[in-house]
Design a protein around this motif. Structure first.
Motif, short mmCIF file in Angstrom:
data_model
loop_
_atom_site.label_atom_id
_atom_site.label_comp_id
_atom_site.label_asym_id
_atom_site.label_seq_id
_atom_site.Cartn_x
_atom_site.Cartn_y
_atom_site.Cartn_z
N TYR A 140 0.84 -1.21 0.00
CA TYR A 140 0.00 0.00 0.00
C TYR A 140 0.87 1.26 0.00
N ASN A 144 1.20 4.00 -3.02
CA ASN A 144 0.94 5.42 -2.81
C ASN A 144 2.13 6.29 -3.22
N ARG A 147 2.31 6.30 -6.97
CA ARG A 147 1.27 7.15 -7.49
C ARG A 147 1.63 8.62 -7.35
N SER A 148 2.20 9.00 -6.19
CA SER A 148 2.61 10.39 -5.97
C SER A 148 3.71 10.78 -6.95
N HIS A 179 -2.30 -2.08 -7.56
CA HIS A 179 -3.51 -1.93 -6.75
C HIS A 179 -4.19 -3.29 -6.59
#
Length: 385
Positions: A140, A144, A147-148, A179
């Motif tokens: 996770y 994240n 993605r950032s 994901h």
């Protein structure tokens, strides 16, 4: 979750701003004790960590399991494993032969595991240990941060705020397989494989299957995230935060807290109306693609009532978006909604406690100097924009 590096950067900027304010030559400036500022900052950090933990365990992990679990659980327990009651009749006749109408198993029908937050945590602990409430956290975090990074790369060349929304959707779609890996990790029994060894293969073929569901989910996520911020930021105190001549005080702090509560309520409403259906469809599509060798940690009907057909006999090996939502029947939807309400209540209670503690600390630690603290944070907000 709030990125740790971003929060630390803001904390350093606040500390620097306070230090510079204390060194100013204004004779009537209220002095802000450094120790008081440190206590205030540590309180904020502690509550943000608590909120992040609650959000992950209850808002992500348990709700995802709730979206996957079948509406009822059937457990077949052998008679020999059940202790008979003291007044129960004997299971065998005097000559040792079994009674004619005896059955070999008892059917025990129980409510779904995810019907209770406490029962779900206890089930996870029993199956995978204490830290199972944070299972999948590593992938996770990687997801994240990736993605950032993608959002930062795509939106760096444009100053248009809507470019970041578009970049976020592109990033979600590009990282769809990671994901899905996170979903597979948290819904399955503990595995000896590392999370990166569980990324579905062949990569591109799997990506094409999950992309439609992830795309819908990504769009709704941006609506739920951005719309409340746009609404709450365009009236009242928060609208004036970019005015260099604006000097907020204690009254404005209470008004800001009220606007933040309004933004939270709007977020919850949009989450229920838009994001829940999109998330349920996406999670169940991803769950339908769970490898055969992986067992789920909660009861799960892999066939979705016969709606899926294995690839080996010519099927797609997954469920469609519409079927994924329709197969999530009324009982399951009510159970999920009750879970969401419970989680929202926990988050709201924690947020109210956080706001109360912060306001009490502001009065006790800063007193009249709290206005100077607000001005320092106001200047940081202007520089950040």
């Amino acid at each position: 979750m709030i990125p740790a590096h971003s929060f630390a950067k803001r904390g350093i900027e606040v500390a620097q701003a306070i230090s510079m304010k204390r060194q100013s030559d204004e004779p009537d400036a209220h002095q802000i004790p450094p120790f008081a500022a440190l206590i205030f900052l540590l309180t904020c950090v502690a509550f943000f960590i608590l909120l992040a933990a609650i959000s992950y365990t209850y808002g992500h992990l348990i709700t995802t399991l709730c979206m996957v679990e079948s509406s009822s659980s059937n457990a077949y327990v052998p008679i020999g494993s059940v202790e008979p009651a003291d007044d129960a009749p004997p299971a065998y006749t005097e000559d040792g032969a079994p009674k004619p109408n005896d059955t070999e198993v008892n059917l025990v029908r129980t409510q779904p595991i995810t019907a209770s937050l406490r029962a779900t945590v206890m089930h996870l602990t029993a199956r995978a240990g204490f830290w199972s409430r944070f299972r999948g956290l590593s992938v996770y975090i990687v997801w994240n941060f990736a993605r950032s990074f993608v959002v930062g790369m795509l939106s760096a060349a444009s100053s248009n705020p809507f470019s970041m929304i578009f970049a976020a959707i592109v990033a979600e779609v590009a990282l769809a397989n990671i994901h899905m890996t996170w979903i597979h990790v948290i819904i399955s029994e503990p595995s000896t494989k590392r999370w990166y060894q569980r990324i579905p293969t062949p990569f591109f073929k799997t990506w094409k299957k999950i992309v439609p569901a992830v795309s819908i989910w990504a769009v709704t996520s941006q609506v739920v995230t951005i719309l409340p911020m746009l609404v709450a930021g365009n009236f009242g105190v928060m609208r004036r935060m970019h005015d260099p001549n604006y000097e907020p005080g204690m009254k404005e702090a209470y008004a800001t807290a009220g606007q933040l509560f309004f933004a939270m309520f709007l977020t919850i409403a949009l989450f229920i109306l838009l994001q829940i259906p999109a998330t349920v469809a996406m999670v169940r599509v991803a769950a339908s693609m769970l490898p055969e060798e992986d067992e789920t940690i909660v009861p799960f009907d892999r066939t979705f009532g016969g709606l899926t057909t294995p690839e080996i006999i010519g099927g797609q090996g997954k469920i469609g978006i519409v079927e994924a939502w329709r197969s999530f029947n009324g009982e399951c939807r009510r159970r999920l909604l009750r879970t969401v309400v419970k989680v929202a209540a926990i988050v709201m209670a924690t947020w109210i406690l956080f706001t109360t503690v912060v306001m009490i600390e502001a009065h006790l630690l800063f007193g009249p100097a709290f206005g100077e603290m607000m001005k320092s944070m106001h200047g940081i907000a202007n520089r950040g924009s």
